[in-house]
Design a protein around this motif. Structure first.
Motif, PDB file in Angstrom:
ATOM      1  N   ILE A   5       0.493  -0.985   0.173  1.00  0.00           N
ATOM      2  CA  ILE A   5       0.153  -0.345  -0.297  1.00  0.00           C
ATOM      3  C   ILE A   5       1.045   0.875  -0.438  1.00  0.00           C
ATOM      4  N   TYR A   6       2.077   0.638   0.726  1.00  0.00           N
ATOM      5  CA  TYR A   6       2.824   2.214   0.567  1.00  0.00           C
ATOM      6  C   TYR A   6       3.811   2.484  -0.715  1.00  0.00           C
ATOM      7  N   ASP A   7       3.866   1.257  -0.769  1.00  0.00           N
ATOM      8  CA  ASP A   7       4.793   1.519  -1.962  1.00  0.00           C
ATOM      9  C   ASP A   7       6.202   0.689  -1.496  1.00  0.00           C
ATOM     10  N   MET A   8       6.901   0.373  -0.625  1.00  0.00           N
ATOM     11  CA  MET A   8       7.812   0.193   0.386  1.00  0.00           C
ATOM     12  C   MET A   8       8.207  -1.693   0.107  1.00  0.00           C
ATOM     13  N   THR A   9       9.875  -1.416   0.305  1.00  0.00           N
ATOM     14  CA  THR A   9      10.533  -2.495  -0.239  1.00  0.00           C
ATOM     15  C   THR A   9      10.693  -2.732   1.038  1.00  0.00           C
ATOM     16  N   GLN A  10      11.482  -4.041   1.355  1.00  0.00           N
ATOM     17  CA  GLN A  10      11.259  -4.644   2.805  1.00  0.00           C
ATOM     18  C   GLN A  10      12.679  -3.616   3.677  1.00  0.00           C
ATOM     19  N   ALA A  11      13.625  -3.390   2.299  1.00  0.00           N
ATOM     20  CA  ALA A  11      14.979  -3.185   3.303  1.00  0.00           C
ATOM     21  C   ALA A  11      14.273  -1.074   3.660  1.00  0.00           C
ATOM     22  N   ASP A  12      12.824  -0.506   2.204  1.00  0.00           N
ATOM     23  CA  ASP A  12      12.246   0.376   3.130  1.00  0.00           C
ATOM     24  C   ASP A  12      12.222   0.625   4.229  1.00  0.00           C
ATOM     25  N   LEU A  13      10.962  -0.467   4.747  1.00  0.00           N
ATOM     26  CA  LEU A  13      10.273  -0.768   6.192  1.00  0.00           C
ATOM     27  C   LEU A  13      12.029  -0.812   7.186  1.00  0.00           C
TER      28      LEU A  13
ATOM     29  N   ARG B  41      13.141   2.143   8.084  1.00  0.00           N
ATOM     30  CA  ARG B  41      12.365   3.372   8.353  1.00  0.00           C
ATOM     31  C   ARG B  41      12.222   2.975  10.050  1.00  0.00           C
ATOM     32  N   ILE B  42      12.690   1.634  10.449  1.00  0.00           N
ATOM     33  CA  ILE B  42      12.138   1.420  11.406  1.00  0.00           C
ATOM     34  C   ILE B  42      13.563   0.949  12.950  1.00  0.00           C
ATOM     35  N   GLY B  43      14.346   0.885  12.011  1.00  0.00           N
ATOM     36  CA  GLY B  43      16.052   0.411  12.105  1.00  0.00           C
ATOM     37  C   GLY B  43      16.171  -1.160  12.657  1.00  0.00           C
ATOM     38  N   VAL B  44      16.423  -1.385  12.013  1.00  0.00           N
ATOM     39  CA  VAL B  44      15.863  -3.060  11.940  1.00  0.00           C
ATOM     40  C   VAL B  44      16.699  -3.618  10.404  1.00  0.00           C
ATOM     41  N   SER B  45      17.521  -4.719  10.493  1.00  0.00           N
ATOM     42  CA  SER B  45      17.510  -5.276   9.333  1.00  0.00           C
ATOM     43  C   SER B  45      16.522  -5.326   7.833  1.00  0.00           C
ATOM     44  N   ARG B  46      16.538  -5.898   6.847  1.00  0.00           N
ATOM     45  CA  ARG B  46      15.831  -6.693   5.823  1.00  0.00           C
ATOM     46  C   ARG B  46      15.472  -7.941   6.155  1.00  0.00           C
ATOM     47  N   GLN B  47      16.046  -8.270   6.971  1.00  0.00           N
ATOM     48  CA  GLN B  47      16.427 -10.040   7.507  1.00  0.00           C
ATOM     49  C   GLN B  47      15.788  -9.888   8.440  1.00  0.00           C
TER      50      GLN B  47
END
Length: 66
Positions: free
Chosen positions: A11-19, A22-28
Motif C-alpha cells: 500500500i505504501y510502495d515500500m520494499t523490505q529494505a525501506d521499511l 525506517r524502523i531501525g532493523v535489518s531487511r532480514q
C-alpha cells in the motif's frame, strides 16, 4: 501470530529494505516477520503500526492456536 506487513508495505510502495531502514532493523528481520518466523517486540510492533498509521491489532493478529 500472523501479520499483514507485506500488504501494508505494498500500500505504501515500500520494499523490505525501506521499511527496515525506517524502523531501525535489518531487511532480514522484516523478511522473518513477514514469513511468521519472528515475533516482534512490543516496541517494534508499535513502530510498525505508527509508520503505517494503523493500530497494532490491524497489523498483527493471533491465530486460534496462539
Amino acid at each position: 501470530m500472523k501479520n499483514n506487513i507485506k500488504v501494508q508495505r505494498a500500500i505504501y510502495d515500500m520494499t523490505q529494505a525501506d521499511l527496515a531502514e525506517r524502523i531501525g532493523v535489518s531487511r532480514q528481520t522484516i523478511n522473518a516477520m513477514e514469513k511468521n518466523k519472528y515475533v516482534p517486540s512490543t516496541v517494534l510492533s508499535l513502530k510498525i503500526a505508527k509508520l503505517f498509521k494503523k493500530s497494532v491489532e490491524e497489523i498483527f493478529f493471533l491465530e486460534d492456536e496462539d
